[in-house]
Design an enzyme around this catalytic site. Structure first.
Site, mmCIF file in Angstrom:
data_model
loop_
_atom_site.group_PDB
_atom_site.id
_atom_site.type_symbol
_atom_site.label_atom_id
_atom_site.label_comp_id
_atom_site.label_asym_id
_atom_site.label_seq_id
_atom_site.Cartn_x
_atom_site.Cartn_y
_atom_site.Cartn_z
ATOM 1 N N HIS A 156 -98.990 77.967 3.452
ATOM 2 C CA HIS A 156 -98.048 76.916 3.884
ATOM 3 C C HIS A 156 -98.339 76.477 5.325
ATOM 4 C CE1 HIS A 156 -95.608 78.228 0.406
ATOM 5 N NE2 HIS A 156 -95.899 79.454 0.836
ATOM 6 N N SER A 277 -112.344 58.149 24.005
ATOM 7 C CA SER A 277 -111.403 57.043 23.851
ATOM 8 C C SER A 277 -111.718 55.993 24.913
ATOM 9 C CB SER A 277 -109.981 57.570 24.036
ATOM 10 O OG SER A 277 -109.131 56.530 24.471
ATOM 11 N N LYS A 283 -109.797 62.289 26.387
ATOM 12 C CA LYS A 283 -109.950 62.508 24.941
ATOM 13 C C LYS A 283 -111.358 62.897 24.493
ATOM 14 C CE LYS A 283 -107.068 61.761 22.046
ATOM 15 N NZ LYS A 283 -106.443 60.610 21.527
ATOM 16 N N GLU A 290 -112.975 63.257 10.754
ATOM 17 C CA GLU A 290 -111.998 62.296 10.217
ATOM 18 C C GLU A 290 -112.662 61.299 9.274
ATOM 19 O OE1 GLU A 290 -108.816 62.254 13.924
ATOM 20 O OE2 GLU A 290 -110.513 60.903 13.957
#
Ligand code: ARG
Length: 466
Positions: A156, A277, A283, A290
């Site tokens: 979980h 970024s 970043k 992704e």
């Protein structure tokens, strides 16, 4: 407009109809497979005496020259032609004259395209298998290096029990081994040659189908000519196998994204595999993970498209089947790129081992082991569960791990606790004493690793892949 038919027509094809119908913009990808298939066909025609040796020789030479020139770039595929089959036949006739017109004897574009696509997918299947193979090699190497890297195991997405990184990676090795075995499995089913099935009903020429099948590396010729020209099951199987591979990569990517987040900090992605970024200077984003996760949907799309295209088709060939190509090619490119990039990303990732072990400790992943300690001292498990639950609560209030709770606190809850509790719940003990088959303990892990390696060897030796 350059087409192979027209005799029974009195009007020219409308240009838009022609363009809509043509497939050369995408089936030119199968040029090498088309030539390979034609070479086998013509050799067979020569062997059974349908063509003379002289004709066979001329056609073979002509086809070989087209292949060479396409590879060198001296010949460029003209999109004027309807499809790759028409292009090759036209260039052949241009180069060798009359004999070129005999190439298509005893053949239809229906069995020709079925063959080309099978040859293409068979190559793609082997390429995919090699890439999965290479990814598994990387995983096995990382597993070996992280046999005692403790980390939390989750259920979980809540910290559950301690495992090792080797154990976690080994789970993915299992998935990718199954992926390899699925590819090998479908290879056996698909490796039959449709050439010679004709348009749908075979031909009256005495073709030796087994001979051309053997020339092309097939295990034999297909058994039913109607099925031969209208079967796309193998392609659906392949897209399903690719979808499964993508699903596995995508789950792994999801974990990499989590592990790379500021909250987890289990890993550090290599600069070469991260992006920045344009506005936020701090970043370092896991874009590759992704994108692999995102591209998974694209491969599933190809599978759904073909299943849907095929579902209402009467036997035998229908032009709908031309739609089997573009999305399939895209799925092959996508999955292969993803496998390559994923492996590069994984092999350059730095694992923050201290942080992983610390996270396992802080998350009370050894609570089950504390309860098991009491059980060994004669406390019934349900009571032990309650006692340790209260101890965990105390720890949460104080912001410490079970490992840091003083012995008096333990003994306040149960006199069964002794000073050996710390050793019993240390991360090392928790992991190293779990040695049932498949568990994260060192003996169990060694056994897993040895079996995974021998399974790899077995797959490598299989026919068609050796
Ligand atoms: N371009 C066609 C395809 O990909 C080739 C077969 C054409 N056959 C036909 N009867 N029109 O399916």
């Amino acid at each position: 407009m350059a087409q192979l038919w027209g005799g029974r027509f009195t009007k020219k094809t409308d240009q838009e109809v022609y363009d809509f119908n043509a497939s050369i913009t995408f089936d030119q990808r199968m040029a090498m497979q088309d030539i390979r298939g034609s070479l086998a066909h013509v050799k067979m025609l020569g062997k059974v005496g349908i063509l003379t040796q002289e004709e066979t020789g001329r056609i073979e030479k002509g086809l070989a020259s087209i292949r060479e020139d396409l590879i060198s770039g001296a010949l460029v595929i003209s999109e004027e032609y309807e499809d790759i089959h028409s292009f090759v036949e036209a260039v052949l006739t241009e180069r060798i004259g009359e004999a070129g017109k005999k190439l298509h004897t005893g053949r239809s574009r229906n069995d020709q395209v079925a063959l080309d696509m099978k040859l293409y997918i068979r190559d793609a299947l082997r390429q995919t298998d090699r890439l999965v193979h290479s990814l598994i090699d990387t995983l096995l190497d990382l597993t070996q290096k992280n046999m005692d890297t403790v980390m939390p195991g989750f259920t979980h997405l809540q910290k559950a029990q301690p495992v090792t990184l080797a154990h976690h990676l080994g789970a993915y090795t299992e998935m990718f081994l199954r992926d390899r075995s699925r590819l090998h499995d479908m290879y056996r089913r698909m490796n039959l040659c449709p050439l010679g099935a004709g348009a749908l009903a075979g031909t009256t020429y005495p073709l030796d189908r087994e001979y051309s099948a053997a020339l092309l590396g097939f295990d034999g010729a297909t058994r039913n000519s109607m099925d031969s020209v209208s079967d796309r099951d193998y392609l659906i199987e392949f897209l399903s196998d690719l979808s499964m591979i993508m699903m596995h990569l995508s789950r792994f990517c999801e974990e990499i994204i989590l592990w790379n987040s500021n909250e987890y900090r289990f890993i550090e992605l290599d600069d070469a595999y991260s992006t920045g970024s344009s506005i936020m200077p701090q970043k370092k984003n896991p874009d590759i993970a992704e994108l692999v996760r995102g591209k998974t949907g694209r491969v599933y799309g190809a599978l759904m498209q073909l299943l849907t295209t095929m579902k209402g088709l009467p036997l035998a060939y229908n032009k709908d089947m031309q739609e089997d190509k573009e999305f399939s090619f895209d799925a092959v490119d996508t999955a292969c790129d993803c496998l390559k990039l994923f492996e590069g990303m994984l092999s350059t990732t730095v694992f923050n081992k201290e942080r992983m072990e610390e996270s396992a400790k802080k998350g009370f992943t050894n609570a089950t082991d504390a309860a098991d300690y009491l059980v060994r001292a004669g406390v019934p498990f349900r009571d032990a569960h309650g006692i340790v639950g209260r101890l965990v609560l105390t720890c949460i209030e104080r912001g410490i791990a079970l490992d840091d709770l003083p012995l008096e606190e333990y003994q306040k809850e149960s006199s069964a606790f002794g000073s050996d509790i710390y050793d019993a719940i240390s991360m090392k003990t928790c992991v190293s004493t779990r040695n049932t088959k498949g568990a994260p303990g060192p003996q169990a892990l060694e056994e897993m690793l040895a079996q995974q390696k021998s399974e790899m060897e077995k797959l490598d030796k299989e026919e068609g892949f050796a």
